[in-house]
Scaffold this active site. Structure first.
Site, PDB file in Angstrom:
ATOM      1  N   LYS A  13      -0.078   3.649  -3.989  1.00 55.66           N
ATOM      2  CA  LYS A  13      -0.161   3.191  -2.603  1.00 55.66           C
ATOM      3  C   LYS A  13       1.238   2.999  -1.984  1.00 55.66           C
ATOM      4  O   LYS A  13       1.463   3.392  -0.847  1.00 55.66           O
ATOM      5  CB  LYS A  13      -0.959   1.879  -2.541  1.00 55.66           C
ATOM      6  CG  LYS A  13      -1.267   1.421  -1.129  1.00 55.66           C
ATOM      7  CD  LYS A  13      -2.440   0.471  -1.105  1.00 55.66           C
ATOM      8  CE  LYS A  13      -2.126  -0.851  -1.774  1.00 55.66           C
ATOM      9  NZ  LYS A  13      -1.669  -1.873  -0.827  1.00 55.66           N
ATOM     10  N   ARG A  88      -8.238  -7.812   3.961  1.00 56.89           N
ATOM     11  CA  ARG A  88      -8.751  -7.859   2.591  1.00 56.89           C
ATOM     12  C   ARG A  88     -10.220  -8.258   2.551  1.00 56.89           C
ATOM     13  O   ARG A  88     -10.867  -8.121   1.522  1.00 56.89           O
ATOM     14  CB  ARG A  88      -7.966  -8.884   1.764  1.00 56.89           C
ATOM     15  CG  ARG A  88      -6.623  -8.384   1.309  1.00 56.89           C
ATOM     16  CD  ARG A  88      -6.108  -9.251   0.169  1.00 56.89           C
ATOM     17  NE  ARG A  88      -4.683  -9.102  -0.038  1.00 56.89           N
ATOM     18  CZ  ARG A  88      -4.125  -8.114  -0.738  1.00 56.89           C
ATOM     19  NH1 ARG A  88      -4.875  -7.192  -1.302  1.00 56.89           N
ATOM     20  NH2 ARG A  88      -2.818  -8.051  -0.890  1.00 56.89           N
TER      21      ARG A  88
END
Ligand SMILES: [Zn+2]
Length: 213
Positions: A13, A88
């Site tokens: 990532k 999140r």
């Protein structure tokens, strides 16, 4: 380009964030950086967040959302952004959507870097740290025959407790439990692009570009 980047530990990532930021000339917004800056500059939100962190508690959504909102108002974000580490949770994603509506800057894409779990475990459990210089290596990519010492300073290589298999599997489980509701949510609103990411960083980047058009 305004996008959210999702990916498990070991999915590459960070590398993709760097490549995408350069390619699309957008601001790389990482919640880790936002937290550190608000804490060091002692902003009102930072001071409040610090109190939760000092008690070992999770920082409440409203504080996280407030800090992201402030960050999105900075000039560099107007050209586009790459969100890393946010949202999140579904409540965070909802607040984020409302924030972008308010700023009239809708999200273009949510990119999910998808890799087979066994490949991730293999990558992460092969990580070694040099006891002398602190550099992190991967046994899979060390070319020297002797893989017990640092290729740079010949210090002893060891496996950190964090990189042990049981710990890695638990981190991946936590990641999946946390991320799968978000993934379904973004899929439902038609923003999700799932990219198979086990190949090289350049190949993965090319897949992302092809998908985003
Ligand atoms: Zn070393």
């Amino acid at each position: 380009m305004r996008m959210v980047l999702l990916g498990a530990p070991g999915s590459g990532k960070g590398t993709q964030a760097d490549l995408l930021k350069d390619k699309y000339r957008c601001a790389h917004i990482s919640t880790g950086d936002i937290f550190r800056r608000n804490l060091s500059e002692k902003t009102e939100l930072g001071v409040k967040a610090g109190e939760f962190m000092n008690r070992g508690e999770l920082v409440p959504d409203e504080l996280v959302i407030g800090m992201v909102k402030d960050r999105l108002r900075e000039p560099d974000a107007s050209a586009g952004f790459l969100m890393d580490g946010f949202p999140r949770t579904i409540p965070q994603a909802e607040a984020f959507g409302a924030m972008l509506d308010e700023l009239k800057t809708p999200l273009d894409a949510v990119v999910l870097l998808d890799i087979d779990e066994e490949i991730l475990v293999k990558r992460l459990t092969n990580r070694r740290t040099c006891r002398a210089c602190g550099k992190i290596w991967n046994l899979l990519s060390i070319k020297a025959e002797n893989k017990t010492v640092c290729p740079e300073c010949a210090g002893e290589l060891y496996q950190r407790d964090d990189d042990a298999e049981a710990v890695i599997r638990n981190r991946l489980k936590v990641y999946h439990d946390q991320t799968s509701p978000l993934v379904s949510w973004y899929a439902k609103i038609g923003k999700l692009y799932t990219i198979e990411a086990s190949s090289s960083p350049d190949e993965t980047m090319a897949k992302i570009q092809a998908a985003l058009g």
